[in-house]
Design a protein around this motif. Structure first.
Motif, PDB file in Angstrom:
ATOM      1  N   MET A   1       0.748  -0.979   0.343  1.00  0.00           N
ATOM      2  CA  MET A   1       0.102   0.382   0.196  1.00  0.00           C
ATOM      3  C   MET A   1       0.395   1.314   0.084  1.00  0.00           C
ATOM      4  O   MET A   1       2.018   1.218   0.529  1.00  0.00           O
ATOM      5  CB  MET A   1      -0.685  -0.121   1.429  1.00  0.00           C
ATOM      6  N   ILE A   2       0.280   2.132  -0.568  1.00  0.00           N
ATOM      7  CA  ILE A   2       1.078   3.833  -0.791  1.00  0.00           C
ATOM      8  C   ILE A   2       0.505   4.441   0.207  1.00  0.00           C
ATOM      9  O   ILE A   2      -0.731   4.779   0.000  1.00  0.00           O
ATOM     10  CB  ILE A   2       1.185   4.119  -2.156  1.00  0.00           C
TER      11      ILE A   2
ATOM     12  N   LEU B   1       0.682   7.848   1.263  1.00  0.00           N
ATOM     13  CA  LEU B   1       0.827   8.699   0.906  1.00  0.00           C
ATOM     14  C   LEU B   1      -1.367   8.750  -0.395  1.00  0.00           C
ATOM     15  O   LEU B   1      -1.049  10.136  -0.322  1.00  0.00           O
ATOM     16  CB  LEU B   1       2.163  10.036  -0.043  1.00  0.00           C
ATOM     17  N   MET B   2      -1.599   7.855  -0.721  1.00  0.00           N
ATOM     18  CA  MET B   2      -2.290   7.823  -1.240  1.00  0.00           C
ATOM     19  C   MET B   2      -3.389   7.615  -0.953  1.00  0.00           C
ATOM     20  O   MET B   2      -3.156   6.826  -0.321  1.00  0.00           O
ATOM     21  CB  MET B   2      -1.479   7.188  -2.777  1.00  0.00           C
TER      22      MET B   2
ATOM     23  N   ARG C   1      -7.800   5.474  -4.622  1.00  0.00           N
ATOM     24  CA  ARG C   1      -6.284   4.938  -5.551  1.00  0.00           C
ATOM     25  C   ARG C   1      -5.386   3.805  -4.985  1.00  0.00           C
ATOM     26  O   ARG C   1      -4.889   2.981  -5.688  1.00  0.00           O
ATOM     27  CB  ARG C   1      -5.136   6.211  -5.385  1.00  0.00           C
TER      28      ARG C   1
ATOM     29  N   ASP D   1     -11.256   8.976  -0.306  1.00  0.00           N
ATOM     30  CA  ASP D   1     -10.195  10.079  -0.184  1.00  0.00           C
ATOM     31  C   ASP D   1      -9.163  10.195   0.678  1.00  0.00           C
ATOM     32  O   ASP D   1      -8.384  10.983   1.198  1.00  0.00           O
ATOM     33  CB  ASP D   1     -10.271  11.795  -1.188  1.00  0.00           C
TER      34      ASP D   1
ATOM     35  N   ALA E   1      -6.247   8.892   3.177  1.00  0.00           N
ATOM     36  CA  ALA E   1      -5.293   8.819   2.740  1.00  0.00           C
ATOM     37  C   ALA E   1      -4.857   7.145   3.179  1.00  0.00           C
ATOM     38  O   ALA E   1      -5.238   7.068   4.105  1.00  0.00           O
ATOM     39  CB  ALA E   1      -3.942   9.413   2.953  1.00  0.00           C
TER      40      ALA E   1
ATOM     41  N   GLY F   1      -2.079   6.932   4.979  1.00  0.00           N
ATOM     42  CA  GLY F   1      -1.625   6.341   6.471  1.00  0.00           C
ATOM     43  C   GLY F   1      -2.362   6.742   7.118  1.00  0.00           C
ATOM     44  O   GLY F   1      -1.953   6.593   8.369  1.00  0.00           O
TER      45      GLY F   1
END
Ligand SMILES: Nc1ncnc2c1ncn2[C@@H]1O[C@H](COP(=O)(O)OP(=O)(O)OP(=O)(O)O)[C@@H](O)[C@H]1O
Ligand SMILES: Nc1ncnc2c1ncn2[C@@H]1O[C@H](COP(=O)(O)OP(=O)(O)OP(=O)(O)O)[C@@H](O)[C@H]1O
Ligand SMILES: [Mg+2]
Ligand SMILES: [Mg+2]
Lengths: 259, 374, 289, 259, 374
Positions: free
Chosen positions: A91-92, A94-95, A99, A141, A143, A145
């Motif tokens: 997983m990213i 910051l996204m 997304r 939306d 994040a 994080g």
């Protein structure tokens, strides 16, 4: 008995001077949960990475649905229907969740000559799938994080299931999870398996393995000690196999029972 | 957080609610917007009657900002993809020099010179990217090497070929070319002519162009800036590829494992940066008619500063093209505005440094709120 | 009273030679009762300079004084400024022809190539056959023109004798030392201003060639004047930057007030400054000289 | 009964708008292994970080050996005798094992006016201590990056023990470890405890907790549900407590036994 | 690896043994050593008779290298501590200017001017560090801001105070000062005099100094370089504090948790970098007798390049002062060597870029072998 969906035959993988896999053969069957067990550094992650196209095997063949496959990169494996939730999360942070959910599998819509990312669809599906898994997002939306480790793990599994994988590979999904989150992941594995999907489940925890596994393969220093079916093996035997059987008797004596 | 895996999650009593207004405001571009408003307020108060806001003055800072925007778009996309490029400035000098050498020294038709230069420069961009992805070296180092290599050739080549460091006469050879006006021309000239006649903008009072409006069209430079911003913005936020850019910069390994062709994304973004630098160079060469070895000095920093003021994260994975465009606007307006306001020009750097620090601190705060980063 | 003029140079912020210019406009501004601003592109990028001229024109001054470092680039903005009613005087770099071409009132300065050429002829007369040109500002076209002119004046080809010396004094010094020790047959050294002349003086002192090798330089400065005085430097080409800044302001003010304008361009240089008559130069070097 | 070595009284910790700890009181006794259990995000790591001086509590008091303590930073806690092995490892991969081992506690020797890092001593001790823990290094200058996860964990524990800690805090040391490595860590805990050192052991695994724990504290959403002694509580009860008791019955039914 | 927790670990059959020779060779400085040997071999072959290796030539590239070394030591330690400083160049200009303003304009005794400048500049270094640790911003951005701010003041201050951007006359006021020779003097002059008389080194044959030895002493610049290298090397490898520097750069969080005072280490390293920049500036000012607003331009890149050629990792936690010194030596020798060899001087940049790339690729390979990084 059904046909195996993936046959890994005599896989070897060398990293420079390190021999991570020294000839491992495993068959994966649809509708079954195949547990991969073994010591640290036994080569489990390396093995499933060759299965999911991250690494190319140094030797050996991969048969997918009976035909030899050569995955050039993870994209190939994913489009063939192999979804992987890696040990170090995929997983990213910051996204946004949506997304991340569709990363590498973005839905598109055509507007005139343009092919655009269909955000509405992505957001809707993400919210829905996350709700199904019992996670109520502040919004699509948000994040990643801002999610907890357990929540992230759930997003990753939900994503893999959503994209209609034929094979779902989970690399130590429960190691950092609390009891409740673990139970949830195990229940999900159970659900997925019952949908006819093949599951490869890596864990160090014999109880987690016994709870959902149909087949058990133990790796040891890059080699396999063979595959056992559920019922053929007791937790104690399995644990002995994983640890190589040494010294544990003594430890168990002093500490009481299986660890 | 503890709610994670419950089937009917309730509101978490351990987290305060966020108001919808705050939520609507909190976006990557917010820092850029606040900065833009602040900067314009400042100059409206202190330099209103200096000519900064008459048609010529507006055109002046618009052009300067548009220049920054062109390189900022490339730098922004590349930075979001997790890399950066210190060779932008040298690339600008190099591209201009190549056009001059092809067009003037070798006498090729200008459109061929332009196209070959584009191919050559995006090729060098691709080479940058290729070295980065193959060796795993930080792009800081690789592009620093190219900063020197390209600048070296930009000084060396014209010297051995033409015995000078500046090659002129490009305007003459570009005369009548079909591609040159795409970079060096102006549009809407009729409209401005009409505005001038209607008295909406001032006209020249004497000289060869008496009667003509002082601003006689929108230079293609500005058109390019707008086109690139729109392209970059749509690419980043509305397409599949945009998602890949974020993913590649956020965590290359994770993205690769999820099936994102990270290497391709990175190389393409290096090419995009080189493309933007070349657009900058070609517009400059076509407008001014000469190429010099000093062109583009330190422009890489200016691009990075615009992008960072615009809210992108230096380490990748986060940012916005609109933000970068606002950053470029702030940069351009401050730079020219200080001239209009008659501030001692060496103090410009001091202002720039202070604005940079302030903007980044603001942006960091905004980003932490958005991404939950710690 | 209170006319506003803007002087636009092509030099980066850090170029110290432009001091006399700044002092020149300050003095002229004071004496004439006008306001004069100095502007320059921070990194010395000529394309940025074009924007500054456009900006200067937009701010509506009575006149602009600018250099013509690269006619190709600057022609457009200067013409536009002239067309919008701003008077322009070209100073420092450029030529009288070019100045006329762009519509300027006049030209005050020293044509660089010609100055280099004159210096070259003079050196040839003094028996120089080979030289080293210490170019501390390689990307600036006028630096190259000076070396080129000097070479042509000597009647030799310009090649690797022009070194890219960089701007750091220690690097300049050591590059000069390196060049001279690997090319011991060099007859003369030409430096292009205080930035390269000062370290070159030290270099010559260090390798013992001071006073022995033929040393000429463009532009004056404190150390250069001392060098001329002590005989290490043969001559300095003084283009009298003070005049280049002072005269345009005075001329333009008078033109605007009383409509008077000299009929000719003004060559502020080249004047060869030699050991004779140095006192005034010495006193004001770096400030008004 | 002995005196508690650390008394944490009514500890609260807020991160901006997040309340990570909402008043937790726990006593730690020498010679005992105190297990800290709880869901993901319950605040376990935050709690032990306040104990080891990484965070300052927003409210509440810490008594160390009966006296109130205010740790300004981890150095203070370490010099007071509190050694911590953090969840996210406290090793620097690029540094050698011996430099890591002595990081923050460098031995020095005087040579004339100079106070130098005593590398000989550091190397010798490192090799010795690692040998004691059953790890044979290639050399003391081998980089930690070349060790496996289990080996690194062992270095961290060996380091903490070596510096004569009075309190040893271990944050999920076993979560990523194989069976054998886990057994080893548990045995080490047992050994350390018997030396009279107080051990705080965080885990999600009930069996690991039961194997070595003397006292069990369960955290839930920043609050404690109380502390139980060994023998007062069964593994099943503990597990119920950790998960909040919900829905597990049903899951366990379908999956069989405790997870 | 699987052996991890066994009580009697056997040799792991899954890993090939590493030969002792290879092990002895594999050290952070290896890349620098190989580079140095390669560079010297090259110039011995192609520029032997150009005067590069006579006493004057040796002194020539030694001085240039020593300059690089002085700033490389600071940059190296800071980089290992996980940060870097783009304001080094501006700091050099600023420090020189301050000495000139204090000593010449204000007329303070030079030793006071020098000491106050050192205090001021290390204070600015500390400020840099303080902003970095308090805001958590990347040092790239913070020091980029200071690059502009310091340069701005370096140009602005002398202009408003002295109406010039170059302040000379420092030699005169430094005459007879006790501290000035520590930076601008030479040592071992008697020894060189004797060597000249004994015919061991050549003497001048013409000019004002005929009869004197061509090299008449070791400039203090070189002494400073050596002192700083030894200090940096001992600090880094032999002290407690050195271990903290590695730890702070390797993983600040982990180091902090282990009781390393990371913030103090970082701030001190920023101060060290500023100190080295000031040493550079003072030596330069004392040698050349003037301070100019353009001093130190781009020196930050040169420092970083030397450090990186010397094997340090851009992201911190790994590197060696000796390596950085070798990097500086390579840089200096190549730069001067090309002049000796008569290569077109603008090509120097191209060589530099290529060497940088090559060195970094070699260093990366060596580092991976040492640290097991992937
Ligand atoms: N990219 C790589 N380069 C070099 N060696 C590697 C690489 N990836 C894995 N290895 C080595 O291969 C071996 C097997 O590693 P792998 O990660 O597959 O183990 P694992 O069974 O997943 O262990 P764990 O249970 O700790 O996750 C280890 O010795 C490891 O150090
Ligand atoms: N530095 C921080 N800033 C903001 N919030 C934080 C910070 N550290 C922890 N938190 C939040 O505090 C809560 C408790 O976190 P903590 O890490 O203590 O949980 P934990 O019990 O250790 O969980 P796990 O079992 O997953 O390790 C979580 O909601 C977490 O998101
Ligand atoms: Mg693994
Ligand atoms: Mg935790």
């Amino acid at each position: 008995m059904t046909e195996p969906i993936i046959q890994m035959q005599n896989i070897e993988k060398h990293f420079g001077s390190v021999i991570a896999l020294a000839g491992v053969s495993v068959d994966i069957f649809p509708g079954e949960c195949h547990c991969l067990l073994g010591d640290n550094g036994a080569g489990k992650s390396t093995f499933i990475k060759t299965m999911s196209g991250v690494h190319k095997p140094t030797h050996g063949d991969i048969l997918f649905e009976g035909r030899p496959m050569h995955f050039a990169d993870p994209r190939d494996a994913i489009s063939a229907g192999i979804a992987t939730v890696h040990q170090h999360l995929a997983m990213i942070p910051l996204m946004s969740v949506s997304r991340n959910f569709f990363m590498g599998n973005e839905p598109v819509k055509k507007i005139g000559p343009l092919t655009l990312f269909d955000h509405d669809y992505a957001n809707r599906v993400t919210m829905e799938e996350m709700r199904k898994m019992g996670i109520n997002l502040r919004g699509p939306d948000q994040a990643v994080g801002t999610l907890s480790g357990g929540e992230r793990q759930t997003v990753a599994i939900a994503r893999a299931v959503h994209f209609g994988a034929k094979v779902l590979i989970l690399d130590e999904p429960t190691s950092a999870l609390g009891v409740r989150q673990t139970a949830n992941v195990l229940a999900t594995i159970d659900k997925v398996r019952k949908q006819g999907i093949a599951v490869v489940f890596i864990t160090h925890n014999v109880r987690h393995a016994m709870a959902v596994g149909d087949r058990f393969t133990v790796l040891n220093r890059g080699q396999t000690l063979g595959t056992a079916m559920k019922g053929e093996i007791s937790p104690e035997e399995l644990q002995d196999l994983m640890a190589g059987g040494q010294e544990l008797a003594q430890l168990e004596g002093s500490l009481g029972g299986t660890v | 957080m503890a709610e994670a895996a419950q089937t009917t999650p309730a509101a978490d009593e351990r987290i305060k609610q966020i108001s919808p207004l705050r939520k609507a405001l909190i976006r990557p571009e917010l820092g850029g917007m606040v900065g833009t408003v602040a900067v314009f307020t400042f100059f409206l108060l202190f330099a209103f009657d200096s000519g900064m806001f008459n048609s010529q003055g507006v055109m002046n800072w618009s052009i300067v900002s548009a220049q920054f925007m062109i390189i900022a778009v490339g730098a922004c996309l590349l930075m979001i993809a997790g890399e950066f490029d210190l060779s932008v400035g040298s690339m600008i000098g190099f591209a201009g020099m190549m056009i001059a050498i092809f067009g003037v020294t070798l006498g090729w038709p200008i459109w061929i010179a332009i196209i070959v230069t584009f191919v050559l420069c995006t090729g060098i961009g691709a080479l940058n990217g290729f070295i980065v992805i193959r060796t795993g070296l930080p792009s800081f180092i690789v592009t620093l090497a190219f900063l020197f290599i390209l600048r070296g050739f930009t000084i060396y080549l014209p010297q051995i070929i033409e015995r000078k460091t500046i090659i002129g006469g490009i305007k003459d050879v570009a005369e009548g070319d079909w591609l040159a006006p795409v970079f060096g021309g102006k549009i809407l000239q009729g409209f401005f002519q009409w505005m001038g006649e209607a008295g909406l903008i001032t006209t020249f009072t004497r000289g060869t162009r008496a009667g003509q409006p002082v601003v006689d069209g929108i230079p293609m430079l500005i058109v390019w800036a707008i086109v690139l911003i729109i392209f970059g913005h749509v690419l980043l936020t509305k397409t599949k590829f945009g998602n890949w850019i974020f993913a590649a910069g956020g965590d290359a390994e994770a993205a690769r494992n999820s099936g994102v062709p990270v290497n391709r994304v990175k190389v393409l973004m290096f090419m995009m940066t080189a493309f933007c630098a070349t657009v900058f160079a070609v517009c400059q060469v076509m407008e001014f008619g000469s190429a010099g070895a000093d062109r583009g000095l330190l422009k890489e920093f200016e691009a990075i500063i615009a992008v960072v003021i615009g809210g992108a994260l230096l380490t990748g994975g986060y940012g916005s093209v609109l933000g970068a465009a606002l950053g470029a606007l702030i940069f351009g307006v401050v730079q020219q505005g200080l001239f209009f306001a008659g501030v001692e020009s060496s103090l410009f750097r001091v202002f720039l440094g202070v604005i940079l620090l302030g903007a980044v601190i603001l942006n960091t705060y905004i980003r932490r709120v958005i991404t939950g980063e710690r | 009273e209170g006319e506003k003029y803007i002087l636009v140079s092509h030099a980066p912020d850090s170029d110290s030679w432009w001091n006399s210019i700044k002092n020149g406009i300050a003095l002229a501004g004071e004496q004439m009762g006008v306001e004069v601003e100095y502007r320059n592109p921070p990194t010395g990028d000529l394309a940025d300079m074009a924007r500054i001229i456009e900006q200067a024109a937009a701010s509506g001054p009575n006149g602009i004084i600018t250099t013509l470092a690269d006619p190709d680039i600057l022609e457009g903005p200067i013409k536009a400024a002239v067309d919008s009613g701003v008077d322009v005087i070209i100073m420092n770099t450029g030529t009288a022809d070019k100045a006329r071409e762009v519509g300027a009132l006049m030209y005050v300065g020293q044509p660089e190539y010609d100055a280099g050429y004159a210096a070259g002829l003079r050196a040839k007369g003094d028996g120089v056959g080979s030289f080293l040109c210490v170019n501390h500002y390689i990307v600036q076209p006028s630096s190259q023109e000076r070396c080129q002119g000097f070479a042509d004046g000597l009647g030799i080809e310009l090649g690797t004798q022009m070194i890219d010396a960089g701007q750091d004094p220690a690097e300049i010094k050591n590059r000069v030392l390196a060049y001279l020790s690997s090319n011991p047959e060099t007859d003369a050294v030409l430096t292009l201003g205080p930035t390269s002349a000062d370290p070159t003086l030290l270099a010559l002192e260090e390798n013992g060639l001071a006073g022995d090798i033929y040393f000429g330089t463009f532009d004056l400065g404190g150390e250069i004047v001392k060098g001329i005085k002590s005989g290490v430097i043969e001559w300095g080409i003084d283009q009298q930057p003070f005049l280049q800044a002072y005269m345009p302001v005075v001329i333009m003010t008078n033109y605007h007030r009383y409509g008077v304008l000299p009929g000719n361009n003004m060559n502020s240089g080249p004047g060869f400054v030699t050991a004779e008559g140095l006192e005034k130069v010495e006193e004001f070097a770096g400030e008004y000289r």
